[in-house]
Design a protein around this motif. Structure first.
Motif, PDB file in Angstrom:
ATOM      1  N   UNK A 109     -71.136  34.938 -15.725  1.00 23.34           N
ATOM      2  CA  UNK A 109     -69.855  34.723 -16.413  1.00 23.34           C
ATOM      3  C   UNK A 109     -70.037  34.341 -17.881  1.00 23.34           C
ATOM      4  N   UNK A 110     -71.289  34.181 -18.320  1.00 26.30           N
ATOM      5  CA  UNK A 110     -71.549  33.678 -19.678  1.00 26.30           C
ATOM      6  C   UNK A 110     -70.973  34.597 -20.752  1.00 26.30           C
ATOM      7  N   UNK A 111     -71.185  35.883 -20.588  1.00 27.79           N
ATOM      8  CA  UNK A 111     -70.772  36.808 -21.645  1.00 27.79           C
ATOM      9  C   UNK A 111     -69.247  36.886 -21.777  1.00 27.79           C
ATOM     10  N   UNK A 112     -68.560  36.836 -20.659  1.00 24.76           N
ATOM     11  CA  UNK A 112     -67.092  36.968 -20.711  1.00 24.76           C
ATOM     12  C   UNK A 112     -66.408  35.661 -21.117  1.00 24.76           C
ATOM     13  N   UNK A 313     -60.018  40.521 -25.403  1.00 21.53           N
ATOM     14  CA  UNK A 313     -60.665  39.212 -25.545  1.00 21.53           C
ATOM     15  C   UNK A 313     -60.549  38.716 -26.984  1.00 21.53           C
ATOM     16  N   UNK A 314     -60.340  37.430 -27.158  1.00 20.25           N
ATOM     17  CA  UNK A 314     -60.244  36.891 -28.517  1.00 20.25           C
ATOM     18  C   UNK A 314     -61.634  36.927 -29.156  1.00 20.25           C
ATOM     19  N   UNK A 315     -61.685  37.122 -30.473  1.00 21.52           N
ATOM     20  CA  UNK A 315     -62.995  37.295 -31.118  1.00 21.52           C
ATOM     21  C   UNK A 315     -63.840  36.025 -31.052  1.00 21.52           C
ATOM     22  N   UNK A 316     -65.152  36.233 -31.015  1.00 23.42           N
ATOM     23  CA  UNK A 316     -66.067  35.093 -30.906  1.00 23.42           C
ATOM     24  C   UNK A 316     -66.833  34.967 -32.217  1.00 23.42           C
TER      25      UNK A 316
END
Ligand SMILES: Cc1cc2nc3c(=O)[nH]c(=O)nc-3n(C[C@H](O)[C@H](O)[C@H](O)COP(=O)(O)O)c2cc1C
Length: 326
Positions: A109-112, A313-316
């Motif tokens: 789940x780390x990447x998401x 997804x919101x930007x990281x």
């Protein structure tokens, strides 16, 4: 098995950190060692005077390293911590040892995982049930609508108390990147995209938190403009994260990240509501409402819900690996 420590560190850097200051700095030591430092330049002197949030963030980063190592077939063993250096506080030393059993399903789940500060999809009964099912040894979940509305008010009041401090606002603004042209937009801090703000909202936030605050406060507009409680009231649940009262924040940070990954794995978007834990009166109300056992400390809280269908997804924002390696 060869060890690509740079890849492991890059994955560890996806861990959450307060205001996205990313305090963790890393060094590869010898053939199989990794040293973890805190970059003191990232300290929040006003918002986090005791360094509690920095230690939580460092614990989350360390847990990120453990998850990444496990995925690559290695376990982390404690080793001699590094020595202090100018601007760098030693935090921990690790040695990687081959261990095929070290893989942890939460690593998936780390990447998401990332903060979801946008609105939630309409809450269905099944969502409330799925949220309630996330309760665990260090998490209580409030799903009752009336209680959520009450905690939304508590959150807005606590949050506003912090925001009334000019020093707190100045420090927060220094980590906000309100325009895409900001040189550190994609590097660190809180960019408008990650905060789910459009360009106009972002400019407005800059005014309310900046020069406009005193006037808007006087006419009673600052508080409603900054309020976020409606997003708490519209959540599928409020997850209260608690740990033993005497636990070191670094250790709590490891569990904080694990809980957030559990929320992500269950398909929930989550945003941290630190004011509910940082304001002592709010924390007492939250603990009583959620049934946090005696002897446990409310460390943090999340509002959770389903992201609307099709939401991107919101930007990281993250520092480059070269920035993180010292
Ligand atoms: C100790 C701590 C406190 C935080 N407090 C808040 C908060 O009050 N509000 C919020 O929106 N996010 C909060 N966050 C989340 C961070 O802002 C977020 O993890 C960071 O910006 C990195 O973005 P990401 O979570 O999308 O990876 C907190 C994170 C940590 C570790």
């Amino acid at each position: 098995m060869t060890i690509d420590r740079r890849t492991l560190i890059a994955e560890a850097a996806l861990a959450p950190s307060v205001h996205n200051v990313q305090p963790a700095r890393w060094r590869c030591v010898g053939d199989d060692g990794i040293a973890l430092f805190e970059d003191v330049a990232t300290r929040l002197c006003v918002g986090d005077p005791t360094g509690n949030d920095a230690r939580i963030s460092l614990g989350a980063a360390a847990e990120g390293l453990r998850l990444a190592a496990g995925r690559a077939g290695f376990a982390l063993r404690e080793a001699e911590p590094p020595l202090a250096e100018p601007g760098l506080v030693p935090v921990a030393g690790y040695r990687l040892v081959s261990d095929a059993a070290a893989a942890d399903p939460l690593a998936g789940a780390v990447d998401a995982r990332r903060s979801w500060r946008g609105g939630f999809a309409t809450v269905e009964d099944a969502d409330r049930g799925a949220a309630a099912a996330l309760a665990g040894a260090d998490a209580k979940v409030v799903t009752d609508r009336a209680l959520l509305a009450e905690l939304a008010r508590v959150y807005d009041a606590a949050s506003y108390d912090f925001l009334r401090d000019a020093g707190f606002r100045r420090e927060l603004l220094s980590w906000m990147r309100l325009r895409r042209s900001h040189p550190r937009w994609a590097t660190d801090g809180l960019n408008a995209g990650a905060m789910a703000m459009g360009a106009v909202e972002a400019r407005g936030a800059g005014v309310v938190l900046g020069k406009g605050f005193a006037l808007l406060d006087r006419v009673g507009l600052a508080r409603p403009l900054l309020a976020e409680g409606s997003k708490v009231a519209a959540a599928a649940g409020l997850v209260v994260f608690h740990r033993p009262a005497g636990e070191a924040p670094f250790e709590s940070g490891r569990h904080f990240y694990r809980l957030w990954l559990r929320l992500e794995a269950a398909g929930f978007g989550a945003a941290v509501l630190a004011a509910l834990a940082d304001d002592p009166a709010a924390a007492r109300t939250v603990a009583a409402t959620a049934g946090v056992p005696a002897g446990e400390r409310v460390v943090s809280a999340f509002r959770i819900g389903r992201r609307p269908a099709g939401a991107a997804p919101l930007p990281r924002a993250r520092r480059s690996l070269d920035d993180l390696l010292v």
